[in-house]
Design a protein around this motif. Structure first.
Motif, PDB file in Angstrom:
ATOM      1  N   CYS A  58       0.854  -1.185   0.000  1.00  0.00           N
ATOM      2  CA  CYS A  58       0.000   0.000   0.000  1.00  0.00           C
ATOM      3  C   CYS A  58       0.891   1.236   0.000  1.00  0.00           C
ATOM      4  O   CYS A  58       1.887   1.283   0.723  1.00  0.00           O
ATOM      5  CB  CYS A  58      -0.901   0.028   1.237  1.00  0.00           C
ATOM      6  SG  CYS A  58      -2.207  -1.202   1.219  1.00  0.00           S
ATOM      7  N   ASP A  81       0.351   4.053   1.204  1.00  0.00           N
ATOM      8  CA  ASP A  81       0.319   4.802   2.466  1.00  0.00           C
ATOM      9  C   ASP A  81       0.843   3.974   3.646  1.00  0.00           C
ATOM     10  O   ASP A  81       0.753   4.417   4.792  1.00  0.00           O
ATOM     11  CB  ASP A  81      -1.115   5.259   2.765  1.00  0.00           C
ATOM     12  CG  ASP A  81      -2.083   4.077   2.839  1.00  0.00           C
ATOM     13  OD1 ASP A  81      -2.031   3.213   1.945  1.00  0.00           O
ATOM     14  OD2 ASP A  81      -2.871   4.022   3.788  1.00  0.00           O
ATOM     15  N   CYS A  82       1.409   2.831   3.340  1.00  0.00           N
ATOM     16  CA  CYS A  82       1.835   1.936   4.418  1.00  0.00           C
ATOM     17  C   CYS A  82       3.264   2.242   4.847  1.00  0.00           C
ATOM     18  O   CYS A  82       4.180   2.266   4.024  1.00  0.00           O
ATOM     19  CB  CYS A  82       1.755   0.494   3.944  1.00  0.00           C
ATOM     20  SG  CYS A  82       2.151  -0.684   5.225  1.00  0.00           S
ATOM     21  N   VAL A  83       3.466   2.475   6.131  1.00  0.00           N
ATOM     22  CA  VAL A  83       4.789   2.810   6.640  1.00  0.00           C
ATOM     23  C   VAL A  83       5.579   1.529   6.910  1.00  0.00           C
ATOM     24  O   VAL A  83       6.722   1.395   6.498  1.00  0.00           O
ATOM     25  CB  VAL A  83       4.699   3.667   7.923  1.00  0.00           C
ATOM     26  CG1 VAL A  83       6.079   3.980   8.464  1.00  0.00           C
ATOM     27  CG2 VAL A  83       3.919   4.946   7.625  1.00  0.00           C
TER      28      VAL A  83
END
Lengths: 137, 137
Positions: free
Chosen positions: B100, B102-104
DNA sequence: TTAAACTCTACTAATTTTATAGAATTAATT
DNA sequence: AATTAATTCTATAAAATTAGTAGAGTTTAA
């Protein structure tokens, strides 16, 4: 697949679920913690509010907080709120039932029965995933 | 929800499954029987051909026929061919895995584990629905 | 009165979906 | 060889959806 809106909503709810009961979280705080565009998140939180999943406090020192118990918010709920039906076709849906435009006789449709089975199984699975179950990892 | 393409593909496969083994079906014949726009169906049948689900015979008296056994074509196969991943997020997908944006830190993601569970359950259900099982009603 | 938050409406850009058009190719029949 | 009837291929277009932005308005605490 989930829309970004639904994904962001879940991430926001997970953030709220991890705060202390009394804490109200500002939009910007959630946005930064969960890497969600702030203005987009505003809309999403309003939708969650209209769905009675979160409550809000307006004005200075305002923000959002969980309204429902963590284990009363299921993946199925959030899917329905943001992405609509769980079923694969509207004719197999409980909450979003609609006839298919190309369907001649629904009772004769070979597809429908199978899709109702799928809906029953995935719905059961999705109702088993709650904000509480996700936070507990 | 399924796209129209996926729905039409399933209806076309069901039509083919109900014909005699030796019969080849013209596009127009399938289109009329299953109420699918003909030019749209052409594309869909080509996709099904590229996916090795159907075979074709060109020229006069040509048409389409099932290439695989009816019980080797599952709802999961058709979903993947036309609508992509079964999973609710790309990071939970087997065949369409993607991080994703937006995945950190994926290993820290609270959502992912739950979504993998959902994918496993719906996949199992969708693999249980085949063209054969649908035709048998 | 000011600052800091939520609330609301409208808009926009990009993408995807749902087709349609038409030319090219293939194969059987006359 | 010509005709007919089918698949195949490429391009295009209209509509819908998604993702995100802008900005003004409202509410509340200090």
């Amino acid at each position: 697949m989930l829309s970004h809106k639904a994904k962001y909503a879940l991430k926001a709810l997970l953030y709220l679920a991890q705060q202390e009961e009394t804490h109200v979280s500002r939009t910007i705080e959630i946005a930064e913690a969960a890497t969600i565009p702030k203005k987009f998140l505003e809309q999403i939180l309003l939708d969650l509010k209209r769905g009675h999943f979160v409550g809000s406090k307006q004005g200075k020192f305002g923000g959002y907080y969980l309204l429902k118990p963590k284990n009363d918010i299921t993946l199925a709920d959030i899917h329905r709120l943001f992405d609509g039906a769980i079923a694969l076709l509207p004719c197999a849906s409980l909450n979003f039932y609609e006839r298919c435009s190309d369907c001649v006789d629904e009772s004769e449709c070979l597809l429908r029965h199978g899709l109702i089975t799928i809906r029953e199984e995935t719905l059961k699975a999705m109702e088993g995933i709650t904000i509480a179950s996700l936070v507990k990892k």
